[in-house]
Design a protein around this motif. Structure first.
Motif, short mmCIF file in Angstrom:
data_model
loop_
_atom_site.label_atom_id
_atom_site.label_comp_id
_atom_site.label_asym_id
_atom_site.label_seq_id
_atom_site.Cartn_x
_atom_site.Cartn_y
_atom_site.Cartn_z
N ILE A 28 0.85 -1.19 0.00
CA ILE A 28 0.00 0.00 0.00
C ILE A 28 0.89 1.24 0.00
N CYS A 29 0.27 2.37 -0.35
CA CYS A 29 1.00 3.65 -0.39
C CYS A 29 0.56 4.53 0.77
N VAL A 30 1.53 5.04 1.52
CA VAL A 30 1.27 5.98 2.61
C VAL A 30 2.37 7.04 2.57
N ASN A 31 1.97 8.32 2.65
CA ASN A 31 2.97 9.40 2.69
C ASN A 31 3.64 9.43 4.05
N GLU A 32 4.74 8.71 4.20
CA GLU A 32 5.45 8.69 5.48
C GLU A 32 6.90 8.30 5.26
N TRP A 33 7.72 8.59 6.27
CA TRP A 33 9.15 8.33 6.18
C TRP A 33 9.51 7.09 6.99
N LYS A 34 9.10 5.94 6.51
CA LYS A 34 9.50 4.68 7.12
C LYS A 34 9.06 3.54 6.21
N LEU A 35 9.64 2.37 6.41
CA LEU A 35 9.25 1.18 5.67
C LEU A 35 8.17 0.46 6.44
N ARG A 36 7.04 0.23 5.80
CA ARG A 36 5.95 -0.51 6.41
C ARG A 36 6.22 -2.01 6.32
N PRO A 37 5.49 -2.82 7.10
CA PRO A 37 5.69 -4.28 7.02
C PRO A 37 5.52 -4.79 5.59
N LEU A 38 6.42 -5.66 5.19
CA LEU A 38 6.40 -6.17 3.82
C LEU A 38 5.35 -7.26 3.66
N GLY A 39 4.66 -7.22 2.52
CA GLY A 39 3.77 -8.33 2.17
C GLY A 39 4.59 -9.47 1.59
N LYS A 40 3.91 -10.52 1.18
CA LYS A 40 4.60 -11.68 0.63
C LYS A 40 4.69 -11.65 -0.89
N GLY A 41 4.12 -10.60 -1.51
CA GLY A 41 4.07 -10.56 -2.96
C GLY A 41 5.43 -10.59 -3.63
N THR A 42 6.39 -9.80 -3.12
CA THR A 42 7.72 -9.77 -3.72
C THR A 42 8.41 -11.12 -3.57
N ALA A 43 8.29 -11.72 -2.39
CA ALA A 43 8.90 -13.03 -2.15
C ALA A 43 8.30 -14.08 -3.09
N ARG A 44 7.00 -14.05 -3.27
CA ARG A 44 6.34 -15.02 -4.16
C ARG A 44 6.82 -14.84 -5.60
N MET A 45 6.97 -13.58 -6.03
CA MET A 45 7.45 -13.33 -7.38
C MET A 45 8.86 -13.84 -7.57
N ALA A 46 9.71 -13.58 -6.58
CA ALA A 46 11.09 -14.06 -6.67
C ALA A 46 11.13 -15.59 -6.72
N TYR A 47 10.34 -16.20 -5.87
CA TYR A 47 10.30 -17.67 -5.83
C TYR A 47 9.84 -18.22 -7.18
N GLN A 48 8.77 -17.68 -7.71
CA GLN A 48 8.22 -18.15 -8.99
C GLN A 48 9.22 -17.96 -10.11
N THR A 49 9.94 -16.84 -10.08
CA THR A 49 10.91 -16.56 -11.14
C THR A 49 12.11 -17.48 -11.05
N TRP A 50 12.55 -17.79 -9.84
CA TRP A 50 13.73 -18.63 -9.66
C TRP A 50 13.43 -20.13 -9.74
N TYR A 51 12.22 -20.53 -9.35
CA TYR A 51 11.93 -21.96 -9.24
C TYR A 51 10.71 -22.42 -10.04
N GLY A 52 10.01 -21.50 -10.69
CA GLY A 52 8.83 -21.88 -11.45
C GLY A 52 9.18 -22.35 -12.84
N ASP A 53 8.17 -22.46 -13.68
CA ASP A 53 8.38 -22.86 -15.07
C ASP A 53 9.23 -21.81 -15.78
N ASP A 54 10.12 -22.29 -16.66
CA ASP A 54 11.01 -21.40 -17.40
C ASP A 54 11.76 -20.48 -16.45
N ALA A 55 12.42 -21.06 -15.44
CA ALA A 55 13.08 -20.31 -14.38
C ALA A 55 14.18 -19.41 -14.93
#
Length: 326
Positions: free
Chosen positions: A122-149
């Motif tokens: 999500i987007c919030v006008n603030e000076w800090k890192l909010r808790p990370l979702g799992k979306g980036t991790a899932r994308m990395a996993y799929q790219t490294w270990y999925g079909d056509d890695a």
């Protein structure tokens, strides 16, 4: 073509809109490799504008899927290489669309392009890192270990830091952090959830290293002190030249009525939402050239084409001086 035309306009307009854009570690980004840029998200669509303005390869940005609902809007959004993200929380019917995001992201990475994902979700006008979702991790996993890695894909922790979030005249510090490689994750990919957690722990640590953190309840003076310290190596240009200051004043005076119109229109459209910067900059980028062109044609008709052509070049130059010297 619309994407490259937009990028040309953005690269021309950013030095006018921003007081200063500083970039750290751009030269350390892997060349010729697919890049997944994991960024914080403090200023809506303007974040992707800043990142895309400095990279040579095309960028594809993951964007909330609901803005793709209208076919006409979806067409133009895809022209500037936006990829829809459909969340299950927005309706069970969106779950089946997750494959669209995965497929389009993978196709972009396979071409050697960069994909920007806003890891906080999500987007919030603030000076800090909010808790990370799992979306980036899932994308990395799929790219490294999925079909056509794509084993050579690199994840780049990215930090966007703004002096303020409303309007022009600010410094922006874009920082690229230490890349994350497939081999760094010690957990076996067979332990999927544990793998995702370890990836996020590494990503959180490296993103925080590139992001300015200021508590929301910090007194204003201390807040400004931290900003000045962080942007210490990102100084805006200064001049003692009376001539340059005079040209800057002239540029601001000429553009003030037009700029005031855009500000009022943006405020009406966005209120106090996080979209203010994005909408204001978008209006200026696409409509200002049209206005300059029309004024130049009108002047050319009545005063000669030499005068019209001169106006076409002089107005943007005056805008640049007005933003630069005040």
């Amino acid at each position: 073509m619309f994407y490259y035309f937009s990028r040309f306009l953005i690269r021309f307009a950013l030095p006018i809109y921003l007081k200063k854009l500083c970039v750290a570690n751009l030269d350390k980004l892997p060349v010729g490799k697919p890049l997944l840029l994991a960024s914080n998200h403090p200023d809506s669509f303007f974040d992707a504008v800043v990142i895309g303005s400095v990279l040579q390869q095309p960028i594809h940005t993951l964007t909330r899927g609901d803005v793709f609902k209208k076919p006409s809007a979806a067409f133009w959004l895809r022209q500037i290489k936006l990829i829809p993200v459909f969340r299950g929380s927005e309706g069970r019917h969106n779950v089946k669309n997750h494959d669209v995001t995965t497929r389009e992201s993978h196709d972009a990475l396979k071409k050697g392009d960069a994909v920007v994902v806003f890891s906080e979700g999500i987007c919030v006008n603030e000076w800090k890192l909010r808790p990370l979702g799992k979306g980036t991790a899932r994308m990395a996993y799929q790219t490294w270990y999925g079909d056509d890695a794509l084993n050579d894909m690199k994840v780049i922790p990215t930090g966007l830091n703004y002096e303020h979030f409303r309007g022009p005249g600010k410094r922006v510090f874009l920082r690229f952090g230490q890349e994350i490689n497939k081999e760094e994750i010690g957990t076996s990919p067979l332990e999927y959830e544990k793998w995702l957690r370890e990836f996020n722990e590494i990503l959180d640590l490296r993103m925080n290293a590139e992001i300015l953190t200021i508590p929301a309840d910090l007194p204003r003076e201390e807040h400004q002190t931290r900003l000045n310290a962080f942007f210490g190596n990102c100084d805006a240009p200064h001049t003692s030249s009376a001539l340059l200051k005079a040209i800057g004043w002239l540029g601001r005076s000429i553009h003030r009525p037009l700029y005031s119109f855009f500000v009022k229109k943006t405020a009406k459209l966005t209120g106090r939402s996080v979209f203010y910067d994005s909408v204001l900059f978008g209006l200026l980028v696409y409509i200002y050239p049209i206005i300059v062109t029309l004024l130049s044609i009108i002047l050319g008709v009545f005063a000669g084409w030499q005068a019209g052509i001169a106006l076409f070049f002089v107005l943007p130059v005056l805008a640049w001086f007005g933003a630069r010297y005040n």
